[in-house]
Design a protein around this motif. Structure first.
Motif, PDB file in Angstrom:
ATOM      1  N   SER A 157       0.963  -1.066  -0.175  1.00 12.23           N
ATOM      2  CA  SER A 157      -0.224   0.085   0.014  1.00 12.23           C
ATOM      3  C   SER A 157       0.896   1.256  -0.081  1.00 12.23           C
ATOM      4  O   SER A 157       0.270   2.322  -0.326  1.00 12.23           O
ATOM      5  CB  SER A 157      -0.926   0.051   1.240  1.00 12.23           C
ATOM      6  N   VAL A 199      -2.493  -4.719  -8.243  1.00  8.19           N
ATOM      7  CA  VAL A 199      -2.101  -3.251  -8.775  1.00  8.19           C
ATOM      8  C   VAL A 199      -3.122  -2.236  -7.623  1.00  8.19           C
ATOM      9  O   VAL A 199      -2.515  -1.008  -7.453  1.00  8.19           O
ATOM     10  CB  VAL A 199      -2.463  -2.917 -10.147  1.00  8.19           C
ATOM     11  N   LYS A 200      -4.319  -2.658  -7.812  1.00  6.91           N
ATOM     12  CA  LYS A 200      -5.183  -1.740  -6.947  1.00  6.91           C
ATOM     13  C   LYS A 200      -4.752  -1.499  -5.594  1.00  6.91           C
ATOM     14  O   LYS A 200      -5.285  -0.645  -5.069  1.00  6.91           O
ATOM     15  CB  LYS A 200      -6.650  -2.179  -7.143  1.00  6.91           C
ATOM     16  N   ALA A 201      -3.983  -2.589  -4.962  1.00  2.80           N
ATOM     17  CA  ALA A 201      -3.716  -2.349  -3.599  1.00  2.80           C
ATOM     18  C   ALA A 201      -2.565  -1.490  -3.316  1.00  2.80           C
ATOM     19  O   ALA A 201      -2.023  -1.229  -2.414  1.00  2.80           O
ATOM     20  CB  ALA A 201      -3.605  -3.977  -2.986  1.00  2.80           C
ATOM     21  N   SER A 202      -1.750  -1.238  -4.383  1.00  4.61           N
ATOM     22  CA  SER A 202      -0.687  -0.550  -4.551  1.00  4.61           C
ATOM     23  C   SER A 202      -0.770   0.964  -4.646  1.00  4.61           C
ATOM     24  O   SER A 202      -2.088   1.328  -4.897  1.00  4.61           O
ATOM     25  CB  SER A 202       0.516  -1.188  -5.646  1.00  4.61           C
ATOM     26  N   LEU A 203       0.063   1.733  -4.935  1.00  2.00           N
ATOM     27  CA  LEU A 203      -0.073   3.204  -5.056  1.00  2.00           C
ATOM     28  C   LEU A 203       0.212   3.369  -6.833  1.00  2.00           C
ATOM     29  O   LEU A 203      -0.101   4.334  -7.112  1.00  2.00           O
ATOM     30  CB  LEU A 203       1.221   3.894  -4.627  1.00  2.00           C
TER      31      LEU A 203
END
Lengths: 261, 261
Positions: free
Chosen positions: A153, A175-179
């Motif tokens: 995150s 991807v969605k859990a990352s920046l």
């Protein structure tokens, strides 16, 4: 065991020559051929650089086995009780051909099956990332601190364009859990970015020459390098490889729908 | 009309200062704030650079209107019969925060509603891409030739990570027709790569400060810059912007499922 300093002295000199060859190749037209498909290219420069490395290795360390992207492959590689070299003369050949930027040149040395030394040259930046378990990891002459062990995150993720477009193993969830994602199109740069903390993870379908050097450097820096299907690395074929910080790795694996796991 | 040389002399000097400020900011800790969401950041450095530009503009060209990413916004921008400046102090702020690499600083000047001069500074490379219809486009002191007008099948495409993950307008179809995607996370670098032929197109959801400079340079170099829904650019809100070679643009639009078209 071979002294790492003896190996490093020779290899550093070769990379000075390779940097020069790859920079001056900017001025020459390339001979480009397709390998498996229209996105899998090889040029005369890839072949020349590999031939240069092979010649230097065979001359300086004659009792060696070699695995090279452009066709050099000795028998008995995985069982050889001595030095095994893995060469990726130009990594990110598509970038090299289309951009003359964002590519790398890589070399890895294993001894008696153990990780010895890895080298990734970022040609545009003229920065050689190198090291091994006996000496630590350096960028040129400067020792690199290990990257912070951040969770997914809190950083960026580098994923191969193909995996992203196919949503392979549901990578979009990671991807969605990352920046955010970045796609640079070079395994060498992918490894460099994780080693320097610019991204928290890099995921791609890689051949042994794509990951051999990066794996050595990543291990020294406390990063996780693994196949996402959980199988051992197979130095003679390709693997879905993830390199990441320990915390990001846990987060990424939680999101992926992995084959055979 | 203001002499472009007079503007350029002043602006080039400001960018020398900005390059220095952004490089030495590497050593200082950042104050980071979220804007619209956790991926939309602003730092004290963004604000300092914008304040520096605003001060220089107001001092040197007092009869100016200004639109800046970090809040500077005069009234009557689109109708002003004089110089209008658009500032993106740090473009690719996420990259700046997480990588201290892959970011840009941008400035655009419009006069009486017409494109006058655009500036994109690639800070890591210390390269200033600049120019306008009266002088052509340069990288530092070197005049840039226009990129080859290649079709999509012969090059790489740069698409925003978000559009790719959401398969916005079926962008994946355009990706598959290209030689691959790259995601760099900076509009400034996105424009630079198309201007220098490293990619054939760049597609992203952009604010006016993200595209104002690049649009000027791209037009001079014979590239197409447009909103993909076919509406005119709105300098006061955001747009889905495509910049591409003429041939790649045709190929990309054929693949996209565009809104309101």
């Amino acid at each position: 065991m071979t002294e790492w300093t003896k190996l490093n002295e020779a290899i550093t000199e070769w990379f000075t020559v390779v940097q020069q060859k790859l920079r001056t190749s900017d001025q020459k037209p390339l001979e480009i051929k397709q390998k498996s498909d229209r996105t899998d290219l090889v040029t005369n420069v890839d072949q020349e650089i590999e031939a240069y490395f092979v010649k230097q290795i065979k001359t300086t360390f004659p009792d060696s086995k070699i695995l090279g992207e452009e066709g050099d492959k000795d028998n008995g590689l995985t069982t050889y009780p001595g030095l095994v070299w893995v060469i990726d003369p130009v990594d990110g050949t598509m970038n090299y051909v289309k951009q003359r930027d964002h590519f790398a040149s890589m070399l890895a040395v294993y001894e008696n099956g153990h990780e010895k030394l890895g080298y990734i040259l970022d040609v545009t930046a003229n920065k050689l990332y190198w090291g091994g378990p006996e000496c630590g990891v350096y960028c040129n002459d400067e020792k690199l601190a290990p990257p912070k062990d951040l969770p997914l995150s809190e950083g960026l993720l580098d994923i191969s364009g193909r995996m992203l477009v196919e949503d392979y193993c549901h990578v979009k969830k990671a991807v969605k859990a990352s920046l955010g994602i970045r796609v640079y199109g070079s395994a060498g740069l992918g490894f460099i970015h994780v080693l320097t903390g610019k991204t928290l993870g890099y995921l791609s379908h890689l051949h042994p020459w794509d990951y051999a050097a990066g794996k050595i450097l990543a291990h020294v820096q406390g990063l996780v390098v693994e196949t996402i299907d959980g199988r051992p690395f197979d130095m003679l074929s390709s693997n879905d490889v993830l390199v990441a910080t320990k915390n990001a790795e846990k987060d990424i694996l939680k999101q992926l729908d992995r084959p055979n796991v």
